[in-house]
Design a protein around this motif. Structure first.
Motif, short mmCIF file in Angstrom:
data_model
loop_
_atom_site.label_atom_id
_atom_site.label_comp_id
_atom_site.label_asym_id
_atom_site.label_seq_id
_atom_site.Cartn_x
_atom_site.Cartn_y
_atom_site.Cartn_z
N GLN A 47 0.72 -1.34 0.23
CA GLN A 47 0.07 -0.01 0.02
C GLN A 47 0.94 1.41 0.14
O GLN A 47 1.88 1.34 0.77
CB GLN A 47 -0.98 -0.12 1.33
CG GLN A 47 -1.92 1.00 1.25
CD GLN A 47 -2.96 0.84 2.23
OE1 GLN A 47 -2.86 1.02 3.46
NE2 GLN A 47 -4.33 0.41 1.82
N ILE A 48 0.58 2.19 -0.90
CA ILE A 48 1.26 3.53 -1.13
C ILE A 48 0.28 4.76 -0.80
O ILE A 48 -0.69 4.50 -0.90
CB ILE A 48 2.02 3.70 -2.30
CG1 ILE A 48 0.96 3.68 -3.47
CG2 ILE A 48 2.96 2.38 -2.48
CD1 ILE A 48 1.51 4.16 -4.85
N GLN A 49 0.98 5.68 -0.19
CA GLN A 49 0.24 6.92 -0.11
C GLN A 49 0.76 7.86 -0.97
O GLN A 49 1.77 8.67 -0.78
CB GLN A 49 0.50 7.39 1.29
CG GLN A 49 -0.11 8.86 1.40
CD GLN A 49 -1.66 8.81 1.14
OE1 GLN A 49 -2.48 8.06 1.93
NE2 GLN A 49 -2.39 9.52 0.18
N PRO A 50 0.40 8.17 -2.36
CA PRO A 50 0.73 9.16 -3.22
C PRO A 50 0.77 10.63 -2.78
O PRO A 50 0.00 10.86 -2.02
CB PRO A 50 -0.20 8.94 -4.53
CG PRO A 50 -0.79 7.66 -4.19
CD PRO A 50 -0.98 7.32 -2.80
N GLN A 51 1.68 11.22 -3.30
CA GLN A 51 2.11 12.66 -2.88
C GLN A 51 1.23 13.71 -4.12
O GLN A 51 1.39 13.01 -5.19
CB GLN A 51 3.13 13.17 -2.70
CG GLN A 51 4.06 12.23 -1.59
CD GLN A 51 3.31 12.49 -0.39
OE1 GLN A 51 3.18 13.57 0.13
NE2 GLN A 51 3.01 11.22 0.30
N PRO A 52 0.45 14.59 -3.73
CA PRO A 52 0.01 15.51 -4.57
C PRO A 52 0.99 16.14 -5.66
O PRO A 52 2.25 16.38 -5.23
CB PRO A 52 -0.71 16.51 -3.79
CG PRO A 52 0.08 16.71 -2.51
CD PRO A 52 0.38 15.33 -2.16
N HIS A 71 2.57 11.51 -7.19
CA HIS A 71 3.71 10.42 -7.58
C HIS A 71 4.04 9.80 -6.16
O HIS A 71 3.53 10.11 -4.91
CB HIS A 71 4.83 11.69 -7.80
CG HIS A 71 4.95 12.59 -6.81
ND1 HIS A 71 6.12 12.58 -5.74
CD2 HIS A 71 4.53 13.90 -6.77
CE1 HIS A 71 5.98 13.69 -5.12
NE2 HIS A 71 5.18 14.56 -5.53
N SER A 72 4.69 8.81 -6.27
CA SER A 72 5.28 8.02 -5.37
C SER A 72 6.83 7.23 -5.44
O SER A 72 6.91 6.85 -6.87
CB SER A 72 4.35 6.99 -4.86
OG SER A 72 5.00 5.88 -4.17
N SER A 175 -6.35 9.25 -2.15
CA SER A 175 -6.38 8.10 -1.07
C SER A 175 -5.31 7.22 -1.51
O SER A 175 -4.45 7.25 -2.36
CB SER A 175 -7.63 7.07 -1.45
OG SER A 175 -8.82 7.91 -1.50
N GLN A 176 -5.01 6.13 -0.46
CA GLN A 176 -3.69 5.10 -0.64
C GLN A 176 -4.06 4.09 -1.79
O GLN A 176 -5.50 3.91 -2.17
CB GLN A 176 -3.91 4.60 0.75
CG GLN A 176 -3.25 5.24 1.92
CD GLN A 176 -3.04 4.33 3.14
OE1 GLN A 176 -3.55 3.27 3.36
NE2 GLN A 176 -2.00 4.92 3.79
N ILE A 179 -0.22 -1.56 -4.93
CA ILE A 179 0.37 -1.68 -6.11
C ILE A 179 1.44 -3.10 -6.03
O ILE A 179 1.32 -3.51 -4.82
CB ILE A 179 1.48 -0.56 -6.31
CG1 ILE A 179 2.51 -0.44 -5.31
CG2 ILE A 179 0.71 0.64 -6.77
CD1 ILE A 179 3.63 0.35 -5.67
N ARG A 180 1.71 -3.67 -6.78
CA ARG A 180 2.42 -4.80 -6.78
C ARG A 180 3.93 -4.55 -6.14
O ARG A 180 4.56 -3.50 -6.32
CB ARG A 180 2.93 -5.59 -7.90
CG ARG A 180 1.71 -5.98 -8.86
CD ARG A 180 2.06 -6.68 -10.16
NE ARG A 180 1.13 -7.21 -10.84
CZ ARG A 180 0.53 -6.59 -11.63
NH1 ARG A 180 0.72 -5.27 -12.11
NH2 ARG A 180 -0.61 -6.85 -12.61
N SER A 181 4.25 -5.55 -5.10
CA SER A 181 5.46 -5.26 -4.48
C SER A 181 6.71 -5.40 -5.36
O SER A 181 7.77 -4.97 -5.13
CB SER A 181 5.54 -6.32 -3.15
OG SER A 181 4.46 -5.92 -2.30
#
Length: 290
Positions: A47-52, A71-72, A175-176, A179-181
């Motif tokens: 799980q990732i938290q993209p940045q604006p 982006h992340s 939102s979080q 993605i594939r690890s």
């Protein structure tokens, strides 16, 4: 080798329906369900938290649509090349360049006037995003690819016009996303894909660009770029246990590729994507690669 002329009616049907993407997703879903019945574990994800980043406004038949470009660092970057190299590649082969991105689920929001709208979060690699900030060309390219990705994934019809919001980096909340690890391994890591292209005499049909990857441990996907074709009418596709052959009478393309995997040809499915001018093939494997 199995005679997959049985696939040709499916290709034609996909064209006549005018829903190429939906047809392929249906075929892929069918193949995936069959594989999941025999699998006890799912592909790893994180799980990732993209940045604006920035937000663009466009429209669909249902109303206003906002696309949050985020982006992340967890998302892999695209191939490293200069803008001149990228422009040359796009002129020669529009389907040859990929920008990894994560397409989030739609979320309902209210715009500045209090009217309902829909927002989507699209995340790219953070380093690539910083590079994109200084390039109008890369920004427009990312927005174009994101729009096409959202249209394909959610069966949307977005207006070609869009506007960058200067004073609003995102609409609603970001939102979080899952993605594939691990990245799906390209076929080159599993073995060499041998084709007969080097043996083909001058003036014979062109060998199309072939992309292969593992969508799941027992599911191999293929994309063949066919920019000279408007549809799959007249194409012949044959799939053997370790061989993929594409051609047909008076067709501008011919491919004969050896694939170092055991393919379940009887359960393989294919569909032609008119918008991208690509033939997409889902091939369950008889045994997972070690």
């Amino acid at each position: 080798m199995a005679d997959l002329k049985l696939l040709v009616p499916e290709l034609n049907e996909a064209e006549e329906m005018g829903a190429d993407t939906a047809r392929f997703q249906e075929l892929l879903l069918q193949a995936s369900k069959e594989l999941q019945q025999a699998q006890t574990s799912r592909p790893e994800s994180t799980q990732i938290q993209p940045q604006p980043g920035f937000c663009v406004k466009t429209n669909s038949s249902e109303g206003k649509v906002f696309i949050n470009i985020c982006h992340s660092p967890s998302i892999p970057p695209p191939a490293d090349m200069t803008e001149d190299q990228l422009l040359q590649m796009l002129e020669e082969d529009q389907a040859g360049f990929r920008i990894p991105m994560s397409l989030g689920e739609p979320h309902a929001e209210l715009d500045a006037k209090g009217q309902g709208c829909t927002a989507y979060d699209v995340a790219v690699n953070s380093d690539f995003y910083r590079r994109m900030q200084n390039s109008d060309f890369l920004r427009e390219l990312v927005v174009t690819i994101a729009r096409e990705g959202l249209e394909d994934k959610y069966s949307l019809q977005l207006a070609p016009e869009w506007r960058l919001l200067r004073n609003r980096p995102f609409m609603g909340s970001i939102s979080q996303q899952n993605i594939r690890s691990r990245q799906r391994p390209p076929i080159q890591e599993l073995g060499n894909v041998l084709t007969a292209g080097s043996l083909r005499p001058e003036g014979s049909p062109e060998e199309p660009h072939l992309s292969l990857w593992l969508e799941a441990p027992d599911l191999l996907l293929a994309e063949m770029d066919l920019p000279k074709l408007d549809g799959a009418l007249g194409l012949s596709l044959e799939i053997g246990e370790s061989r993929l052959v594409l051609g047909g009478p008076q067709q501008p393309y011919h491919l004969d590729a050896y694939i170092p995997l055991r393919i379940n040809s009887e359960e393989s499915r294919a569909a032609f994507h008119r918008k991208r001018r690509q033939l997409m093939v889902a091939m369950p494997l008889l045994s997972a690669p070690s």
